[in-house]
Write a protein that holds these residues in place. Sequence first.
Motif: not given
Length: 791
Positions: A699-701, A389-394, A778-787
């Motif tokens: 899919v959770s963003v 549940d962190e980084g590479f979410r597999y 890029g979406l500064p100053p945020t950090h976005a990841t896909l789950d």
Amino acid sequence: MSVSSSESITSPYVEVALPVPLRKVFTYDVPSGLRGTLQPGSRVAVSFSRRKLAGFVVSGRDELPEGVARALPVAGLLESEPVFTSELLRFLDQAAKYYMHPLGEVLRAAAPALPTGAMRRLRADGFLEAAENLPGQRVARHMTWKVTATRKETAGTRLGARQMKLMDRLTERGSVMLEELRGDLNDPRAVVRSLADKGLVEFEEVEANRDPFFRVPVSRDEPPSPTAAQRVAIGAIGDAIAKRTGGTLAGERSTGGTLAGERSTGGTLAGERSTAEVFLLHGVTGSGKTEVYLRAIDAVRRAGRGALLLVPEIALTPQLVARFRARFGDDIAVLHSGLTARQRDDAWQALRRGEVQVAIGARSALFAPIANLGLIVVDEEHDPSFKQDEGFRYHARDMALLRAQYAGAVSVLGSATPSVETYHRANEGRIHLLSLPTRATGATLPDVEIVDLRRHRKGPTGHPLLSGPLHTAIGKCLETGHQAILFLNRRGFSPSVRCAACGAVAECPACSVALTEHRAKGALRCHYCDFQRAVAVPCASCGSTEYKRLGVGTEQLERSVEESFPKARVARLDRDTASGDGVEAVLDRLRSGDVDVLVGTQMVTKGHDIAAVTLVGVALADQSLAFPDFRASERTFQLLAQVAGRAGRADAPGKVVLQTFQPDHPAVRFAAKHDYEAFYDEEIRDREEVGYPPFARLVSVRVHAGAEADARRATQLLADTARQHEAVKDGAVQVLGPAPAPLVRLRGRYHYRLLLKSPDRKLLRAVTALLAARIDQGLPPTHATLDIDPL
Ligand code: ADP
Ligand code: ZN
Ligand code: ZN
């Protein structure tokens, strides 16, 4: 299996995957000194944005990408052998695509840590300075004592209780290692010294065994003759193994050693293309699933192939490891976080060369380089800890199926309470269902008594969560000399405290959660970021220092049991009392009968097989029902059924007391009847009605930022982007949100979510790809990841 030198890359450039949050690979120049030494899977050092990074070569390349005038050189080769076999590399590439995650981050997550100092050991010519040539590289050896009895006869010598205990152990065994005594004795060194002074024992300093799982010798077992149901399962799995071994090893060898050409296919999960190689072993607790795994692994070893067993939490499974050692000897690799870098490296090498054929480990053992992999078993496949549940979410279970497909291996998913998704696939005939409906030893499943906490509040001693019926059951259990396990899924003394003057709940300054009172530490603590403060700090709203406790945690329940049953020996097992070896020590005490009542969090629900435990108390069954998650009901059923399975595993019948405010909830009712099918039928109908997995994919963003407005704005922007897609406009893919995450504030950052949902996987992936592209801009100053497939 080391990758043959024919796979050495001769081209002038290489594609390198780097651990950076960009979904692309990078081209580097191969300097003449390194020409011919690089292979797919080699770990190399390169310059990136003026930093030196360790990356992985994925393929050779004959020309620079269009529009690129020159490439930086590869700075050096960090390990002489490639980290990944070609089978692993292709599997990981596919996993990265499935999860739409940067390949470099996937590879870094899968690779063993780089040997310390490797970057600094790089010479100007790109090769490593040998470790022996460097100062200060000596590894400290860990020493311990081997204790031997010098005299059997202790009569005439006055001995204390602890000394007697040690002498008894020695009379049985002749000699013991200091570690083996830890569970039984406080400060065993002192006891050994005192006995040595009396001339009863002697001890010598020896090098400690490499690994806690191998410290105690295990004698070989005699396999039991299988029950009828086991025989069917063993036969079916054995046939599948034989079939896959006779023919060619499908997909085992790549043709050219490049990944580039394969980058187009995207994102299907294994097990969906074929049915013959995936089994669901659905067996009630104690039905003998482990025996089936042992037989299947034996079959695959005989066929000359390797096997991987994934378990939820390796620290909780020393008994399981012991059973594997008893069957196969010590030539198995147990992969766990307690290994030193050196031990882990040794294990990897041995597996890769095929010298060791069996690996056991938790989630990340999925990436072990097992030569000629023929079988993957995922035990307790429903367990949420398989999801990273962190980084590479597999999800390790899903990826195990994918890897098995790439390796041409058979897979077996085992559980007493399969995940709804897995059981659904079995029902649709996409996975072979094998059932073990009764306990292997003939023991019956325990009776479950539901205690309605709305009617029964406090029991005779007035302690909350020790109702009359539970109190009575514990009393009876102790009277008959049996043991009890009490399960409560909250650690600490009180899960939250409230200001007595103004009612404000004490919250973590960095997270939007209540602080938990830990009495022994005299502190309030955040279970998310480990923030800690004294209890007596004035209320942030009104300045009062009087607090009221809300709710009960394991620390308090332990105290309540001690006060209600003063003669009982009570122990506690949770993250506060046990880490690493501590878990084993507590379980050892339970096993050896030194503990009457064990209180604990879900650490007590897993896998333990202890004959004298006849009572299991679930202090508050509703707890996991309260989570804002469509899987809350499923989780609760699984937890309750699993913990109930701890009771009465041997001759003495077991009993379960299940306390709840919602006695009519299906998860509670069906768990009480041990009726998985009925629970599943009800649950799958609900899922279909509301269109949740397995009837849709999610899919959770996830977006986070230091300021709430930034997180909200960026999530809105991604929602707007998604809504421009045709599939969203015409309703084929639903976009839910933006919404604040259940914990809006976590470690000082604000978290927002966007949920994509669709029954159509292709369309869902198309919309997700659009968002991935937007995130990559890029979406500064945020950090976005896909789950992908969030839990
Ligand atoms: P599970 O993994 O399904 O919980 P286990 O494999 O741990 O079940 O088996 C439960 C108990 O039954 C263990 O003590 C095991 O030794 C025993 N057992 C398993 N198979 C047999 C068998 N065929 N005959 C007798 N005992 C068995
Ligand atoms: Zn206040
Ligand atoms: Zn916090």
